[in-house]
Design an enzyme around this catalytic site. Structure first.
Site, short mmCIF file in Angstrom:
data_model
loop_
_atom_site.label_atom_id
_atom_site.label_comp_id
_atom_site.label_asym_id
_atom_site.label_seq_id
_atom_site.Cartn_x
_atom_site.Cartn_y
_atom_site.Cartn_z
N ARG A 1 -2.22 -5.30 -1.76
CA ARG A 1 -2.78 -4.57 -2.89
C ARG A 1 -3.98 -5.37 -3.42
O ARG A 1 -4.19 -6.52 -3.02
CB ARG A 1 -1.76 -4.33 -4.01
CG ARG A 1 -1.39 -5.55 -4.82
CD ARG A 1 -0.52 -5.20 -6.03
NE ARG A 1 -1.31 -4.90 -7.20
CZ ARG A 1 -1.44 -3.71 -7.74
NH1 ARG A 1 -0.85 -2.66 -7.21
NH2 ARG A 1 -2.18 -3.51 -8.82
N SER B 1 1.92 -0.78 -6.74
CA SER B 1 1.59 -0.04 -5.52
C SER B 1 1.04 -1.00 -4.48
O SER B 1 0.05 -1.69 -4.72
CB SER B 1 0.55 1.04 -5.82
OG SER B 1 1.13 2.12 -6.52
N GLU C 1 2.28 3.68 1.56
CA GLU C 1 2.58 3.01 0.29
C GLU C 1 4.03 2.54 0.22
O GLU C 1 4.96 3.24 0.63
CB GLU C 1 2.29 3.95 -0.88
CG GLU C 1 2.52 3.33 -2.25
CD GLU C 1 2.09 4.21 -3.39
OE1 GLU C 1 2.07 3.72 -4.54
OE2 GLU C 1 1.77 5.40 -3.14
#
EC number: 2.4.2.31
Length: 698
Positions: free
Chosen positions: A481, A506, A590
């Site tokens: 990320r 995320s 994800e």
């Protein structure tokens, strides 16, 4: 003048306060967020068991409480008080807000603060006056100050509050009137006290004040925090706060429960685990990736750079494939180690064509002096190589992660309940901004994107439920990320070597930080030191670069300067995660990590570069998830070492020590992990410009 000061004072100006030991039944050690400095003042509530330095935590039934100020350093250690920040009055307001709440709730009759006058920025008397006003306005007349204590001592400023209807001498913990200082004389009007030094008659309150000061002047702040317990999580929480935020009731509610989701994983291993590991480890998938990249690279070197003829393309392609495959054959294709070895191989390969490049470049010379032309040539070569490496790493990041995307597309998310699916879809869709803004203390109910507070509360509850149901990914998987972080928070991260995520995190199973969602613009961080040193512009692994045009703005507001971070996080298998699959945008691959996550920072690499456009303050951070089992919530540390040397040493002997991770690994500025020296190339390939915001928000 004092009346003017109290009129100008705003009673509602309280500062953010963090409970540094949330396990205590009576909260009693706090940090106060006074500004954006990486060191913050704090205070401890305690009581004394005798006239000396012997102190202990507050307990139910105690009637006398002491407030001891201290400084919380960037390393997470407690030190002697260095100052109260830019507004000592706001600090005092915040401290006594907590003190009054504690006194009312636990029926404490008296409370005393002692503070060095030299640490009050010349505002010792103002602080005493403000405290008097606060007590009068907030206690409903139930508490008063012992003003006779104000001017007793030149070194310390004392503030003592006591319950109005209770005699001071009857409160356990308040010393008896000193017979060394005063003689008690009976008279028709009652007992009077004679000062033995001056022979002057004094009031009972004056005698009590002198006796209190005599006892407390002998006490050291050091003794108070020798055995203090502090929470690593709470320190990280306080250091990850931005100065501007909306701490709503919902923010506080979810902040208090965040640690529940940082516990060791209870979810079963995902069904796709073996397929996932095979996809990034098999020789077949590596050969396929190497072949695709080699063909594209050979064509680029021919058509764009004219390094060789068209008839040589196939031969060069085979050579590149063999070089890449030999470099990555023992590493998972989505790991930093693999990217690092790949980057080193590609860099070495491109260097072989430097003479070809120089021949073409020198044909553009127009009579510049040798020294000038040499500098132009150096900069042009560095820019050309930087641009090439960034494109190459971008390509491999996508192709090498292909199996992860295919697996994610095929995942249906059927294990989740309807309400859990709704929460996941809302987060993966357009709701993540408002959801995370609330958890970060940034949500403004008057200006939001798509979700009201009520809708956010429902979504967070559904997501929390989804995490309890949860997934567990296999060990050995790195997730990625990005984050844009203010300079003060980044500096605290560097010092503390730990970071706390308030929001849902995320991440992607693919190395998205190297340009998958945009043109790569930061790609040299994985090179070996010598080569990386030629290409980076900051020349600064952990520090921040302040450009000349930013100096004034930075001095006025350190949050003006931002640091762009690419996270490579290992250990996600240790906690429950949510793997949305088709419930989200599957091509993003994800994986959502839980709110309240803490990670240990293992490595920070300079990722700055210039390929025609300069990118300063870009860092690649390698980190590892730490669960509540590994990260002790409350450990007793040696306060002497903390204050005198800054070293964090766990207490031993008769004191019970809880199981814990070695905290030295968090605070040491020399944390090292065995990594290939080519890490620098990859770091500078970090690109967050066009990345979906949920992979950056934080």
């Amino acid at each position: 003048m004092m009346e003017l000061i109290t009129e100008l004072f705003d009673e509602d100006t309280t500062l953010p306060i963090t409970n540094l030991n949330p396990k205590k039944k009576i909260p009693q050690i706090f940090s106060v967020h006074v500004d954006d400095a990486i060191e913050q003042p704090g205070f401890r509530l305690c009581t004394y068991t005798s006239g000396g330095d012997t102190n202990r935590d507050l307990k139910m039934g105690d009637k006398m409480m002491h407030i001891v100020p201290f400084t919380l350093t960037a390393k997470g250690s407690i030190a002697k008080l260095k100052g109260l920040g830019p507004s000592p009055i706001n600090y005092i307001n915040s401290v006594f807000t907590v003190a009054m709440q504690t006194m009312r709730q636990y029926k404490i009759d008296a409370c005393m603060l002692r503070i060095l006058k030299s640490k009050t920025a010349g505002q010792a008397r103002q602080i005493q006056v403000i405290a008097d006003r606060l007590i009068r306005s907030r206690s409903g007349g139930r508490y008063v100050l012992l003003k006779e204590l104000w001017d007793y001592d030149k070194k310390y400023a004392y503030i003592l509050i006591h319950r109005k209807n209770v005699s001071l001498e009857d409160i356990p913990g308040v010393p008896e009137i000193s017979t060394e200082l005063f003689t008690k004389v009976e008279s028709k009007v009652g007992d009077v006290y004679i000062n033995k030094d001056t022979g002057a008659q004094v009031t009972k309150n004056e005698a009590i004040a002198a006796s209190i000061a005599q006892e407390n002047d002998k006490r050291s702040d050091q003794a108070v925090i020798v055995k203090v317990k502090i929470s690593r999580r709470a320190i990280a929480q306080s250091q990850s706060l931005e100065s501007s935020r909306f701490e709503s009731e919902l923010f506080q509610k979810y902040e208090s429960t965040a640690a529940n989701f940082n516990k060791p994983a209870t979810a079963p291993l995902i069904p796709e685990a073996e397929e996932m590991k095979l996809g990034i480890n098999s020789l077949a998938s590596k050969t396929k990736a190497a072949k695709i990249i080699a063909e594209g690279t050979a064509n680029e070197l021919h058509y764009d750079y004219k390094f060789f003829s068209k008839s040589e393309v196939n031969e060069v392609s085979e050579k590149i494939k063999d070089v890449i495959l030999n470099a990555i054959k023992n590493e998972p294709t989505t790991s930093i180690k693999c990217l690092e070895k790949y980057a080193a191989a590609v860099n070495q390969f491109f260097e072989e064509y430097k003479d070809n490049w120089l021949d073409k470049h020198n044909k553009t010379r127009k009579g510049q002096p040798d020294e000038v032309w040499g500098e132009i040539t150096k900069n042009a070569w560095n820019a050309a190589k930087t641009k090439f490496l960034k494109r190459m790493i971008y390509s491999f990041s996508g192709i090498g992660a292909g199996p992860m995307i295919d697996i994610t597309i095929a995942r249906d998310g059927s294990k989740y309940t309807p309400s859990q699916k709704r929460g996941i879809r809302e987060y993966c869709g357009s709701g993540y901004t408002d959801i995370n803004n609330l958890l970060l203390g940034r949500y403004n109910p008057e200006r939001y994107d798509v979700m009201s507070e009520k809708e956010i509360e429902s979504a967070i509850n559904n997501l929390d439920s989804a995490f309890e149901n949860g997934d567990r990914i296999p060990e050995g998987i790195t997730v990625y990320r990005a984050q844009s972080m203010t300079a003060p928070i980044y500096e605290a991260l560097v010092k503390n070597k730990v970071f706390y995520f308030r929001n849902f995190v995320s991440t992607s199973l693919t190395p998205i930080i190297f340009g998958r969602f945009g043109i790569t613009h930061a790609g040299i961080g994985l090179l070996e030191p010598e080569a990386r040193n030629e290409l980076t512009v900051d020349k600064n692994e952990e520090g921040i670069t302040i450009n000349p045009n930013e100096i004034r703005a930075y001095k006025e507001n350190p949050e003006y300067v931002k640091v762009q971070i690419g996270w490579a996080i290992d250990g996600a298998h240790k906690v429950n995660v949510v793997y949305p699959g088709s419930l989200g945008i599957a091509t993003e691959a994800e994986v959502i990590l839980p709110r309240g996550l803490m990670v240990k920072v293992n490595k920070i690499t300079d990722a700055s570069n210039n390929d025609g456009t300069t990118s300063n303050n870009t860092k690649l951070i390698q980190a590892e998830v730490m669960t509540t089992e590994e990260l002790t919530e409350s450990v007793i540390y040696d306060g002497d070492c903390l204050m005198e040397t800054g070293e964090v040493v766990a207490m031993t002997g008769d004191i019970e020590i809880e199981d814990r991770v070695d905290f030295a690994s968090f605070v040491s500025s020399n944390v090292k992990q065995k990594v290939e020296s080519s890490l620098g190339i990859i770091a500078s390939c970090i690109d967050i410009t066009n990345m979906p915001y949920k992979f950056v928000q934080g």
